[in-house]
Design an enzyme around this catalytic site. Structure first.
Site, mmCIF file in Angstrom:
data_model
loop_
_atom_site.group_PDB
_atom_site.id
_atom_site.type_symbol
_atom_site.label_atom_id
_atom_site.label_comp_id
_atom_site.label_asym_id
_atom_site.label_seq_id
_atom_site.Cartn_x
_atom_site.Cartn_y
_atom_site.Cartn_z
ATOM 1 N N THR A 117 0.818 -1.207 0.000
ATOM 2 C CA THR A 117 0.000 0.000 0.000
ATOM 3 C C THR A 117 0.854 1.260 0.000
ATOM 4 O O THR A 117 1.957 1.275 0.568
ATOM 5 C CB THR A 117 -0.895 0.011 1.261
ATOM 6 O OG1 THR A 117 -1.492 1.301 1.390
ATOM 7 C CG2 THR A 117 -0.100 -0.265 2.531
ATOM 8 N N TYR A 141 -2.140 0.053 9.835
ATOM 9 C CA TYR A 141 -2.331 -0.611 8.541
ATOM 10 C C TYR A 141 -1.047 -0.532 7.708
ATOM 11 O O TYR A 141 -0.524 -1.550 7.245
ATOM 12 C CB TYR A 141 -3.502 0.047 7.795
ATOM 13 C CG TYR A 141 -3.619 -0.386 6.364
ATOM 14 C CD1 TYR A 141 -3.910 -1.709 6.044
ATOM 15 C CD2 TYR A 141 -3.429 0.518 5.316
ATOM 16 C CE1 TYR A 141 -4.005 -2.118 4.726
ATOM 17 C CE2 TYR A 141 -3.527 0.114 3.993
ATOM 18 C CZ TYR A 141 -3.816 -1.200 3.708
ATOM 19 O OH TYR A 141 -3.900 -1.599 2.402
#
Ligand code: UDP
Length: 332
Positions: A117, A141
Site C-alpha cells: 500500500t 495498517y
C-alpha cells in the site's frame, strides 16, 4: 503449474482471478470468506475456503496444484479500523503473511506477489512519491504491510524465491464487463461511499477534514482502476517467471484528485445531487498521496482506464447491480 490467489473472493482478488482465468492460467483461490463472497469468484476457478495461516492446508494446496506462484491479497484494509484495532492488523496482515510465506518456502513456491500500500510512505508532501521515498507509515495498517514487505525481502535473500511488491494507491471502479466489483459490506472507501449516497443507501456523507495543506483543503489521492491494477500484477508475474529480479512498484496513475473533486465527479456522472457535510479529520489520513509510477511502466504497463469519470461510472454501475441481488451485501 498453478497460481494460488489468496483473498480471491475479495474486491481486487476477484478481478485478479478474472485476469488470470481470461489468460488461461490454472488458478486456485484460498479465502476465508470473512469479507469476500463465493459468488465473486469466477466459475472457471476452484475456491477453497480456509485460512492463509493454516500451514497444512496451504502445504497441501501447493503440492496438489503444483503452485508456482502465490498472489497474496488476503488481509485487512481499513486505515481507521487499524488505528482502533491495531492487533487485528498485525495478525491479519503481518503474522498470517509470515505463516503463509513459511508454507510457500517449505513447498518450494518460486514467486510471491504481495499487495502492499501507498500507506507505507506516510505523510508525504504534495509531490508524487517514488518507490525510493522514505518509508514512514503513520497507521498500523501501513506498518503491518511494511513489515511484510521486509519479511519478503529477507526471505528472498535466504531462499530460492523471488517476489513482487505492489504498493497500491486508491483502487476503485469495477470490471468493465460487470463480472466483479467492490462488494464488501460496510464499505468505508470514498468512491463507494459516494455512489451509495447517490443511490440513496445513505442519507448523507462526510468529507473528513477540509483544512489540509492541499489546493482545496481536502485530502488528495491517486485513484487507480482495479483492472489496470491487476494487469500490473500480471506483468510483474511475467517478469518474475522470466527470471527477473524481485521488484517493488507503485501502482497509481501519477495524478491526484481531492475528496471534493471526487464527490463532484460522482454527482456529475450519476446526475444525482446528495447531501455532503464537511466534518473533522479522520485519524491516520495523510493530506496527499500521489504515485510516481514510472517503474511499473518499464515492465510495459499501459493503463486503459486513467479517467476518474469512467472509474466512477463503473463503480456506480456495479453498485446498481448489487441492488438487483437478493443477497445484497450490507451497506453498514
Ligand atoms: N473520505 C471522506 N469521506 C468518506 C470516505 C473517505 O472524506 O466517507 C476521505 C478520506 O479521509 C481520505 C480519502 O477520502 O482522505 C480517501 O479515503 P479512502 O478511505 O477511500 O482511502 P484511503 O486513502 O484511506 O486508503
Amino acid at each position: 503449474m498453478g497460481i494460488l490467489v489468496t483473498g480471491g473472493a475479495g474486491y481486487i482478488g476477484s478481478h485478479m482471478v478474472l485476469h488470470l482465468a481470461d489468460a488461461g492460467e490454472r488458478v486456485i483461490v484460498l479465502d476465508n470468506l470473512t469479507t469476500g463472497f463465493d459468488w465473486l469468484v469466477d466459475h472457471r476457478v476452484k475456491l477453497v475456503e480456509g485460512d492463509i495461516a493454516d500451514a497444512d492446508l496451504v502445504g497441501r494446496l501447493i503440492a496438489e496444484h503444483e503452485i508456482e506462484a502465490v498472489i497474496h491479497f488476503a488481509g485487512s484494509i481499513v486505515v481507521p479500523e487499524s488505528v482502533e484495532n491495531p492487533l487485528k492488523y498485525y495478525r491479519n496482515n503481518t503474522s498470517k503473511t509470515r505463516d503463509l510465506i513459511e508454507a510457500c518456502v517449505a513447498g518450494g513456491v518460486r514467486h510471491f506477489i504481495f499487495s502492499s500500500t501507498a500507506a507505507v510512505y506516510g505523510m508525504v508532501g504534495l509531490e508524487p512519491v517514488g518507490e525510493e521515498g522514505a518509508l514512514n507509515p503513520v497507521s498500523p495498517y501501513g506498518r503491518s504491510k511494511l513489515m511484510s514487505e521486509w519479511m519478503l525481502a529477507d526471505v528472498a535473500a535466504a531462499h530460492k524465491m523471488t517476489y513482487g511488491v505492489l504498493r497500491y494507491f486508491n483502487v476503485a471502479g469495477a470490471d468493465p464487463q460487470m463480472r466483479a466489483g467492490q462488494s464488501t459490506a460496510g464499505a468505508t472507501h470514498l468512491i463507494k461511499v459516494a455512489v451509495q449516497t447517490a443511490l440513496g443507501h445513505r442519507d448523507k456523507m462526510s468529507v473528513f477534514g477540509d483544512d489540509y495543506a492541499t489546493p482545496d483543503g481536502t485530502c488528495v489521492r491517486d485513484y487507480i482502476h482495479v483492472s489496470d491494477l491487476v494487469s500490473a500484477h500480471g506483468l510483474l508475474l511475467d517478469h518474475l517467471r522470466k527470471g527477473g529480479e524481485s521488484l517493488t512498484v507503485n501502482c497509481g496513475y501519477g495524478r491526484g484528485f481531492s475528496v471534493d473533486e471526487v464527490i463532484s465527479t460522482v454527482k456529475a456522472v450519476t446526475g444525482i445531487d446528495f447531501i455532503v457535510e464537511h466534518g473533522p479529520r479522520r485519524a491516520g489520513d495523510p493530506a496527499s498521496i500521489v504515485a510516481s509510477a514510472d517503474r511499473i511502466r518499464v515492465l510495459g504497463w499501459q493503463p486503459r482506464h486513467d479517467d476518474l469519470a469512467g472509474i466512477v461510472d463503473m463503480a456506480y454501475r456495479w453498485e446498481k447491480y448489487l441492488d438487483t441481488r437478493n443477497d445484497r451485501p450490507a451497506i453498514f
